[in-house]
Design a protein around this motif. Structure first.
Motif, short mmCIF file in Angstrom:
data_model
loop_
_atom_site.label_atom_id
_atom_site.label_comp_id
_atom_site.label_asym_id
_atom_site.label_seq_id
_atom_site.Cartn_x
_atom_site.Cartn_y
_atom_site.Cartn_z
N SER A 41 0.86 -1.18 0.00
CA SER A 41 0.00 0.00 0.00
C SER A 41 0.90 1.24 0.00
CB SER A 41 -0.93 0.01 1.22
OG SER A 41 -0.17 0.05 2.40
N GLY A 42 0.32 2.35 -0.36
CA GLY A 42 1.09 3.58 -0.41
C GLY A 42 0.78 4.34 -1.68
N ARG A 43 1.13 5.61 -1.67
CA ARG A 43 0.87 6.44 -2.83
C ARG A 43 1.83 6.05 -3.95
NH1 ARG A 43 -2.26 10.87 -1.82
NH2 ARG A 43 -1.35 11.98 -3.59
N TYR A 44 1.29 5.79 -5.12
CA TYR A 44 2.10 5.27 -6.21
C TYR A 44 3.12 6.29 -6.72
CZ TYR A 44 -1.23 7.91 -9.04
OH TYR A 44 -2.01 8.92 -9.57
N SER A 45 2.87 7.56 -6.46
CA SER A 45 3.75 8.60 -7.00
C SER A 45 4.86 9.02 -6.03
CB SER A 45 2.94 9.83 -7.38
OG SER A 45 2.27 10.34 -6.25
N GLU A 46 4.89 8.45 -4.86
CA GLU A 46 5.88 8.85 -3.85
C GLU A 46 6.96 7.78 -3.72
OE1 GLU A 46 2.91 11.49 -0.97
OE2 GLU A 46 3.84 9.64 -0.23
N GLY A 47 8.19 8.21 -3.81
CA GLY A 47 9.30 7.28 -3.72
C GLY A 47 9.33 6.52 -2.40
N GLY A 48 8.87 7.14 -1.35
CA GLY A 48 8.85 6.49 -0.05
C GLY A 48 7.91 5.30 0.03
N SER A 49 7.04 5.16 -0.96
CA SER A 49 6.13 4.02 -1.00
C SER A 49 6.77 2.77 -1.59
CB SER A 49 4.87 4.37 -1.81
OG SER A 49 4.15 5.41 -1.19
N TYR A 50 8.00 2.91 -2.05
CA TYR A 50 8.71 1.82 -2.72
C TYR A 50 9.85 1.33 -1.84
CZ TYR A 50 6.04 3.26 -6.77
OH TYR A 50 5.01 3.56 -7.63
N ASP A 51 10.01 0.01 -1.76
CA ASP A 51 11.00 -0.52 -0.82
C ASP A 51 12.24 -1.12 -1.48
OD1 ASP A 51 9.06 -3.55 0.09
OD2 ASP A 51 9.68 -2.74 -1.86
N TYR A 52 12.21 -1.44 -2.74
CA TYR A 52 13.39 -1.94 -3.44
C TYR A 52 13.53 -1.22 -4.78
CZ TYR A 52 13.97 -5.70 -0.08
OH TYR A 52 14.18 -6.42 1.08
N TRP A 53 14.79 -0.93 -5.12
CA TRP A 53 15.10 -0.16 -6.31
C TRP A 53 16.18 -0.87 -7.13
CZ3 TRP A 53 12.83 4.73 -7.20
CH2 TRP A 53 12.01 5.19 -6.16
N GLY A 54 16.09 -0.69 -8.44
CA GLY A 54 17.15 -1.16 -9.30
C GLY A 54 18.32 -0.19 -9.32
N GLN A 55 19.34 -0.53 -10.09
CA GLN A 55 20.54 0.31 -10.14
C GLN A 55 20.41 1.45 -11.15
OE1 GLN A 55 20.17 -2.43 -11.87
NE2 GLN A 55 20.92 -1.87 -13.91
N GLY A 56 19.40 1.37 -11.99
CA GLY A 56 19.15 2.45 -12.95
C GLY A 56 19.76 2.19 -14.31
N THR A 57 19.16 2.80 -15.31
CA THR A 57 19.66 2.74 -16.68
C THR A 57 19.59 4.14 -17.28
OG1 THR A 57 19.49 1.59 -18.82
CG2 THR A 57 17.42 2.10 -17.71
N GLN A 58 20.65 4.55 -17.94
CA GLN A 58 20.75 5.90 -18.46
C GLN A 58 20.01 6.05 -19.78
OE1 GLN A 58 22.56 8.78 -17.21
NE2 GLN A 58 21.37 9.77 -18.84
N VAL A 59 19.20 7.08 -19.86
CA VAL A 59 18.53 7.45 -21.10
C VAL A 59 18.98 8.86 -21.46
CG1 VAL A 59 16.32 8.00 -22.19
CG2 VAL A 59 16.53 5.98 -20.72
N THR A 60 19.51 9.00 -22.65
CA THR A 60 19.97 10.31 -23.11
C THR A 60 19.29 10.62 -24.43
OG1 THR A 60 22.13 9.99 -22.06
CG2 THR A 60 21.96 11.71 -23.73
N VAL A 61 18.61 11.76 -24.48
CA VAL A 61 17.90 12.17 -25.68
C VAL A 61 18.58 13.41 -26.23
CG1 VAL A 61 15.68 12.79 -26.67
CG2 VAL A 61 15.77 11.28 -24.67
N SER A 62 19.08 13.31 -27.44
CA SER A 62 19.77 14.43 -28.07
C SER A 62 18.80 15.24 -28.90
CB SER A 62 20.93 13.94 -28.92
OG SER A 62 20.44 13.13 -29.98
N SER A 63 19.07 16.53 -28.96
CA SER A 63 18.17 17.42 -29.72
C SER A 63 18.60 17.54 -31.16
CB SER A 63 18.16 18.80 -29.06
OG SER A 63 19.47 19.31 -29.00
#
Length: 123
Positions: A101-123
């Motif tokens: 349970s928890g607000r879906y838009s709040e980071g504090g509602s999440y208990d495990y995170w991945g390491q991340g993946t970089q997205v770069t968008v060039s203009s």
């Protein structure tokens, strides 16, 4: 142990598309809502999208109509399809497991995170 591994990031031109994947392990994937967040350099982490099992999806206003979240419980994977990418979408994208349970838009509602993946968008 719980693991979340993102993939699919990269460099793309504005207007292009990418699909991010997040492979989960170590828990009963189908029992948990999942979310995507992003963090750009010098900015705070922000909510991007969440999926509450398979029939409830939520998006930040900035990505609504361009991004689509989905999940495949048989593959323990959550996806983020990103289209019409803009330079302001450049960030590290993280998937996360939401608590039951928890607000879906709040980071504090999440208990495990991945390491991340970089997205770069060039203009």
């Amino acid at each position: 142990q719980v693991q979340l591994v993102e993939s699919g990031g990269g460099l793309v031109q504005a207007g292009g598309s990418l699909r991010l994947s997040c492979a989960a392990s170590g828990f009963t994937f189908g029992s948990y809502p999942m979310g995507w967040f992003r963090q750009a350099p010098g900015k705070e982490r922000e909510f991007v999208s969440a999926i509450i099992w398979s029939d409830g999806t939520y998006y930040a206003d900035s990505v609504k109509g361009r991004f689509s979240i989905s999940r495949d419980d048989a593959k323990n994977t959550v996806y983020l399809q990103m289209s019409n990418l803009k330079p302001e979408d450049t960030a590290v994208y993280y998937c996360a497991r939401r608590r039951p349970s928890g607000r879906y838009s709040e980071g504090g509602s999440y208990d495990y995170w991945g390491q991340g993946t970089q997205v770069t968008v060039s203009s």
